[in-house]
Scaffold this active site. Structure first.
Site, PDB file in Angstrom:
ATOM      1  N   ASP A 265      74.184  51.078  48.001  1.00 31.94           N
ATOM      2  CA  ASP A 265      74.059  52.537  47.968  1.00 31.94           C
ATOM      3  C   ASP A 265      74.947  53.240  48.977  1.00 31.94           C
ATOM      4  OD1 ASP A 265      72.541  51.637  50.136  1.00 31.94           O
ATOM      5  OD2 ASP A 265      71.159  53.313  50.027  1.00 31.94           O
TER       6      ASP A 265
ATOM      7  N   ASP B 101      77.681  48.544  51.051  1.00 30.76           N
ATOM      8  CA  ASP B 101      76.617  47.928  50.271  1.00 30.76           C
ATOM      9  C   ASP B 101      76.313  48.706  49.001  1.00 30.76           C
ATOM     10  OD1 ASP B 101      75.401  50.126  51.486  1.00 30.76           O
ATOM     11  OD2 ASP B 101      73.459  49.137  51.592  1.00 30.76           O
TER      12      ASP B 101
ATOM     13  N   ARG C  57      75.553  51.089  54.357  1.00 28.49           N
ATOM     14  CA  ARG C  57      75.841  50.030  55.319  1.00 28.49           C
ATOM     15  C   ARG C  57      77.329  49.720  55.321  1.00 28.49           C
ATOM     16  NH1 ARG C  57      70.696  46.221  55.901  1.00 28.49           N
ATOM     17  NH2 ARG C  57      69.109  47.655  55.151  1.00 28.49           N
TER      18      ARG C  57
ATOM     19  N   SER D 278      69.252  49.510  47.964  1.00 28.22           N
ATOM     20  CA  SER D 278      70.235  49.313  49.031  1.00 28.22           C
ATOM     21  C   SER D 278      71.074  48.055  48.830  1.00 28.22           C
ATOM     22  CB  SER D 278      69.523  49.295  50.384  1.00 28.22           C
ATOM     23  OG  SER D 278      70.456  49.313  51.444  1.00 28.22           O
TER      24      SER D 278
ATOM     25  N   LYS E 284      72.176  56.502  57.467  1.00 23.70           N
ATOM     26  CA  LYS E 284      73.335  55.718  57.873  1.00 23.70           C
ATOM     27  C   LYS E 284      74.426  55.884  56.827  1.00 23.70           C
ATOM     28  CE  LYS E 284      70.775  51.558  56.393  1.00 23.70           C
ATOM     29  NZ  LYS E 284      69.382  52.055  56.486  1.00 23.70           N
TER      30      LYS E 284
END
Length: 542
Positions: free
Chosen positions: A278, A276, A281, A112, A375
Site C-alpha cells: 500500500d 510495499d 513502507r 499492507s 508512514k
C-alpha cells in the site's frame, strides 16, 4: 434510491489490530463479513451528511469491496465519497487527500505488506479527519459494535464503476473519482528539491525502484521517471497486480531479493529502493549496502534540514519501541525531543498534531513526517535522493560519515512466522512472569540489567497502552525486544529485535548478524524460542 436493511448477527474475530482489520481474503469475502464490519464503523462514526475518502492497494477483492462500501455509504446517509481512479490509493496518498480536502476520514483497503490474491490477505482500516489511523478508543468502539450488530443497510442500486475520472451519483450521494497520483505528487514537489534531484540524475546518477507489483508503481513512474527524469525502466514491477505478481509485497532483503541482487553487483545502480503493497513502507539501498530502517530513520532526521520542506529544522523525533535507539542520539545532538512509542503509526498522531515530532519511524520499514499522518515509502525515497543530491555523496559515504559521528547501532529483526498461537502466547506470558528474576543474571555472556514489559502513556493526551512488548537490556548497551506481531493473519508471529551499539571509535565494519550473535543467543536462552517453537532459525531475518 431504495435501501435494504439486512438482518445479520455478530461474527467472531472482527477486532482491529495495529492497522485495522486484516484477515485472509476468503474470510473477508464470506457472506456478511465485510458488511458487518463496515456497518459497525458507520454506527460508530455517525456518517450522515459527511464526506470520506475511499481507495486501496488494488489487491484481490479490492473492487467488490469498494462497490460494497459505496452502496452502504449511500444507505447510511454519506454525502460524498472521494475515490481513487480504479479504486487505487496508496495509504499516504489517502491520508493526504483526507487532510487536503478536509474530509471526515477515509476507508483504506489494504493488508499492507501481506501477500494478496484469493489465498492471500485483505484488510480495511478507518482513518480519522487528521488523516491518521483511528486511535484505540475508536477501534475499540468499532469492535464492541461488531459484537452486538443485528443489521446492516445497503443501497439496492448498483455502485458506479470507478475506472474513469468524473462525478457520479448513487442516490443522494456524490461519488467523485479522482486521479490517485496527482495530488500526492504535487505535495512531494513542495517538500523536496526536485531541481537538485533532477540535476543529480542528469549527471548520470542511476536508480532502481522496485514497486513489487503494488500500488506505488504509478506514483513512482510519475515522480521518478516523468518529473525527475530517471530513465524509463528505472521503476520495475510497476503495474499493480491483485496478487502482487505472485510475490510478497514486503520491502526487505528477503522478499525484494531481486533488487538486492542488482544493488550488490559492482556495476549496479547508484541507488535502490522498494515499497510495499500500500506504499507506506520502504527499503533503502546504495550500491553494495543495505540501510536498516533504524539507520535510515536516523540519517533522515540528521539531514532533514537539507530538504526545502524541513529547512527550518525539526521539532522532534518519534520511534516505535522496537526500533533501535540510533535516532535518539541524533535527537540529543539536535537538542530536540525524542519519543519512544508502541508499535503502530497511530501512536505518532498526537505527537505530530501537537508539533512535538516532525520525523517518525518504525523498524518495520516505515518512515514519515508531519506532511501526512501515515508512514510514507516514496517520501523516504525522495528524502534520501534529496540528501544524496545535497551532500554529493554515495549512500555508503553518507552511512560512513553518520557512523563516524554517532557510532553504529547494529540491528536486526528475526521473525518466527505462523507459530501456534497458544505456544506463542504461553511463551510471552511465561517471559512476563519471569521479568523480575532476570536482572543480574547472565546469558550467553551478557548480564541483564533491566527487564520490563513496555507500557506507554501518551505525553499529549494521557492515553495509555499496556504490555506492548518485552525489553531486555544488557550491560554494555545491548538490547533485545520480543513481541507478537499484530499484522499477521495465520497463527502468531514472534518478532525478536536485536541491537548492539558500537561507539564511533569502535569496530564499525562488522557483519551485523555476527555483531548481534551473543544478543540473539541470550534472548533465546531467556525466552526459550527454539525449545518452545521447534524453530532453530527464524523464518525471516532483516
Amino acid at each position: 434510491m431504495q435501501i435494504t436493511t439486512h438482518a445479520t448477527q455478530p461474527i467472531d474475530g472482527q477486532k482491529p489490530g495495529t492497522s485495522g482489520l486484516r484477515k485472509k481474503t476468503e474470510v473477508f469475502s464470506q457472506a456478511d463479513y465485510l458488511q458487518n464490519y463496515v456497518q459497525a464503523i458507520f454506527d460508530v462514526i455517525e456518517p450522515e451528511g459527511r464526506t470520506y475518502v475511499l481507495g486501496g492497494d488494488g489487491r484481490y477483492f479490492n473492487d467488490p469491496a469498494i462497490a460494497t462500501i459505496l452502496r452502504m455509504a449511500a444507505a447510511n446517509g454519506v454525502r460524498k465519497m472521494i475515490v481513487g481512479q480504479s479504486g487505487l490509493l496508496s495509504t499516504p496518498a489517502a491520508s493526504h487527500l483526507i487532510r487536503k480536502y478536509e474530509t471526515d476520514g477515509g476507508f483504506i483497503l489494504s493488508a499492507s505488506h501481506n501477500p494478496g490474491g484469493p489465498n492471500g490477505d485483505f484488510g480495511l482500516k478507518f482513518n480519522i479527519p487528521s488523516g491518521g489511523p483511528a486511535p484505540e478508543a475508536v477501534t475499540n468502539a468499532i469492535h464492541a459494535r461488531t459484537l452486538e450488530i443485528t443489521e446492516y443497510r445497503t443501497s439496492r442500486d448498483e455502485a458506479p464503476t470507478v475506472d474513469q475520472i468524473g462525478r457520479y451519483a448513487l442516490g443522494d450521494m456524490e461519488v467523485e473519482v479522482i486521479d490517485p497520483v496527482a495530488d500526492y505528487a504535487d505535495l512531494m514537489e513542495t517538500l523536496f528539491d526536485f531541481d537538485g534531484i533532477r540535476e543529480l540524475i542528469a549527471t548520470g546518477f542511476t536508480l532502481r525502484f522496485d514497486a513489487m507489483h503494488a500500488v506505488t508503481g504509478p506514483y513512482a513512474v510519475e515522480i521518478l521517471e516523468r518529473r525527475l527524469g530517471a530513465k524509463s525502466g528505472s521503476v520495475v514491477n510497476g503495474r499493480p497486480s491483485p496478487d502482487f505478481g505472485g510475490g510478497h509485497p514486503d520491502p526487505n532483503p528477503v522478499w525484494a531479493r531481486d533488487l538486492v541482487g542488482h544493488m550488490m553487483d559492482p556495476d549496479g545502480p547508484d541507488f535502490g529502493a522498494a515499497s510495499d503493497g500500500d506504499g507506506d513502507r520502504n527499503m533503502i539501498m546504495g550500491r553494495g549496502i543495505y540501510v536498516t530502517p533504524s539507520d535510515s530513520l536516523a540519517v533522515i532526521a540528521a539531514n532533514a534540514h537539507l530538504a526545502p520542506g524541513y529547512a527550518g529544522g525539526i521539532k522532534g523525533i518519534a520511534r516505535s519501541m522496537p526500533t533501535s535507539a540510533a535516532a535518539d542520539r541524533v535527537a540529543r545532538k539536535l537538542g530536540v525531543e525524542a519519543h519512544e512509542t508502541p508499535t503502530g503509526w497511530k501512536f505518532f498522531g498526537t505527537l505530530l498534531d501537537a508539533g512535538r515530532a516532525t520525523i517518525c519511524g518504525e523498524e518495520s520499514a516505515g518512515t514519515g513526517s508531519n506532511h501526512v499522518r501515515e508512514k510514507d515509502g516514496l517520501w523516504a525515497v525522495l528524502m534520501w535522493l534529496n540528501i544524496i543530491a545535497a551532500r554529493n555523496q554515495t549512500v555508503q559515504q553518507i552511512m560512513d560519515d553518520h557512523w563516524a559521528e554517532y557510532g553504529r547501532t547494529y540491528y536486526s529483526r528475526h521473525d518466527y512466522e505462523e507459530v501456534d498461537s497458544d505456544v506463542a502466547s504461553a511463551l510471552m506470558d511465561d517471559l512476563r512472569a519471569a521479568l523480575e528474576t532476570l536482572p543480574g543474571k547472565s546469558f550467553a555472556g551478557l548480564t541483564v540489567i533491566e527487564a520490563e514489559d513496555f507500557d506507554y502513556t501518551d505525553p499529549v493526551d494521557g492515553s495509555q497502552a499496556k504490555a506492548q512488548g518485552i525489553i531486555l537490556r544488557f550491560e554494555g548497551g545491548a538490547r533485545a525486544v520480543l513481541r507478537l506481531s499484530g499484522t499477521g493473519t495465520a497463527g502468531a508471529t514472534i518478532r525478536l529485535y536485536l541491537e548492539n551499539h558500537e561507539a564511533p571509535d569502535g569496530n564499525l565494519a562488522q557483519d551485523p548478524q555476527k555483531a548481534l550473535e551473543r544478543v540473539a543467543q541470550a534472548a533465546d536462552e531467556i525466552a526459550g524460542i527454539e525449545a518452545r517453537t521447534g524453530r532453530d532459525v527464524p523464518d525471516v531475518v532483516t
